[in-house]
Design an enzyme around this catalytic site. Structure first.
Site, PDB file in Angstrom:
ATOM      1  N   CYS A 146      -0.494   4.118   3.069  1.00 22.02           N
ATOM      2  CA  CYS A 146      -0.562   3.446   4.129  1.00 22.02           C
ATOM      3  C   CYS A 146      -0.250   1.963   4.455  1.00 22.02           C
ATOM      4  O   CYS A 146       1.182   1.422   4.300  1.00 22.02           O
ATOM      5  CB  CYS A 146      -1.492   4.509   4.871  1.00 22.02           C
ATOM      6  N   SER A 147      -1.903   1.738   4.718  1.00 23.17           N
ATOM      7  CA  SER A 147      -0.974   0.672   5.117  1.00 23.17           C
ATOM      8  C   SER A 147      -2.249  -0.506   4.678  1.00 23.17           C
ATOM      9  O   SER A 147      -2.660  -1.467   5.583  1.00 23.17           O
ATOM     10  CB  SER A 147      -0.418   0.069   6.854  1.00 23.17           C
ATOM     11  N   CYS A 148      -2.766  -0.415   4.032  1.00 22.08           N
ATOM     12  CA  CYS A 148      -4.333  -1.281   3.462  1.00 22.08           C
ATOM     13  C   CYS A 148      -3.707  -2.457   3.507  1.00 22.08           C
ATOM     14  O   CYS A 148      -2.458  -2.415   2.567  1.00 22.08           O
ATOM     15  CB  CYS A 148      -4.862  -0.817   2.046  1.00 22.08           C
ATOM     16  N   CYS A 161       0.874  -0.345  -0.011  1.00 18.29           N
ATOM     17  CA  CYS A 161      -0.182   0.071  -0.270  1.00 18.29           C
ATOM     18  C   CYS A 161       0.944   1.027  -0.398  1.00 18.29           C
ATOM     19  O   CYS A 161       1.657   2.049   1.213  1.00 18.29           O
ATOM     20  CB  CYS A 161      -0.917   0.636   0.940  1.00 18.29           C
TER      21      CYS A 161
HETATM   22 FE    FE Z   1      -3.375   2.015   1.764  1.00 13.90          FE
END
Ligand code: FE
Length: 206
Positions: A110-112, A107
């Site tokens: 961010c951190s999906c 991602c």
């Molecule tokens: Fe994300």
């Protein structure tokens, strides 16, 4: 990558993080837990509980061609057949590795991450260096993770978002003919479902 909507996700993440921190400090203050024990707990969810769900999905796909077809056609309901569903998993897309193609998930913003199958993302997944390098130099990332693909294998990088979370279906290791689904699932590592690793080899499990 232009239709990447992250506002919702960022607020969710920061809200969750705030709650975790608040809870952690209260529990620590009251002497219920020590932060090291909490780290172990989080580590367990990152590396064991969560990814075991994904490992069962992969093992089912390796042994049941009809399930594999359903998984690749529309992963969310297929994963739901095994009882895995929930937040951060409303729209999961499974991408299949082949001898010609290695899929890798990142991602960039961010951190999906597909929580129902993989649990919590590992710390490195959220790091700026991984997010940047996965796009610019995916082969270099794989080398950082300790494996080298044949030069003829292409790498495709999938950018997960709040809307679509990708999940890699790794290749079934050779020498596993006749293995049960349960035993096969032991070969499936978390990183092999992110695309930064390979499944274990048959000799690596008891
Ligand atoms: Fe994300």
């Amino acid at each position: 990558m232009t239709d990447h909507h992250h506002d919702h996700d960022h607020s969710e993440l920061s809200e969750t993080e705030l709650r975790v921190r608040a809870l952690e400090s209260i529990l620590t203050e009251k002497g219920y837990i020590d932060p090291a024990a909490l780290d172990v707990l989080i580590e367990t969810y990152e590396t064991k509980v969560g990814p075991r769900n994904g490992a069962r999905v992969v093992a089912r796909a390796w042994t049941d061609p009809a399930f594999r077809a359903r998984l690749l056609a529309d992963a969310t309901p297929a994963i739901g057949e095994l009882g895995y569903a929930g937040r951060q998993g409303e729209h999961i897309v499974a991408v299949e590795n082949t001898p010609e193609l290695q899929n890798m998930v990142v991602c960039t913003l961010c951190s999906c991450y597909p929580w129902p199958v993989l649990g919590l993302p590992p710390v490195w997944y959220k790091s700026a260096p991984y997010r940047a390098k996965a796009v610019k130099d995916p082969r270099g990332v794989l080398q950082d993770f300790g494996f080298e693909l044949p030069p003829t294998t292409k790498i495709r990088v999938w950018d997960s978002t709040a809307e679509i979370r990708y999940f890699v279906l790794p290749m079934r290791p050779e020498g596993t003919e006749g293995w049960s689904e349960e035993k096969l699932s032991e070969l499936v590592t978390r990183d092999s479902m992110i695309g930064t690793g390979l499944p274990k080899q048959p000799g690596e499990v008891a």
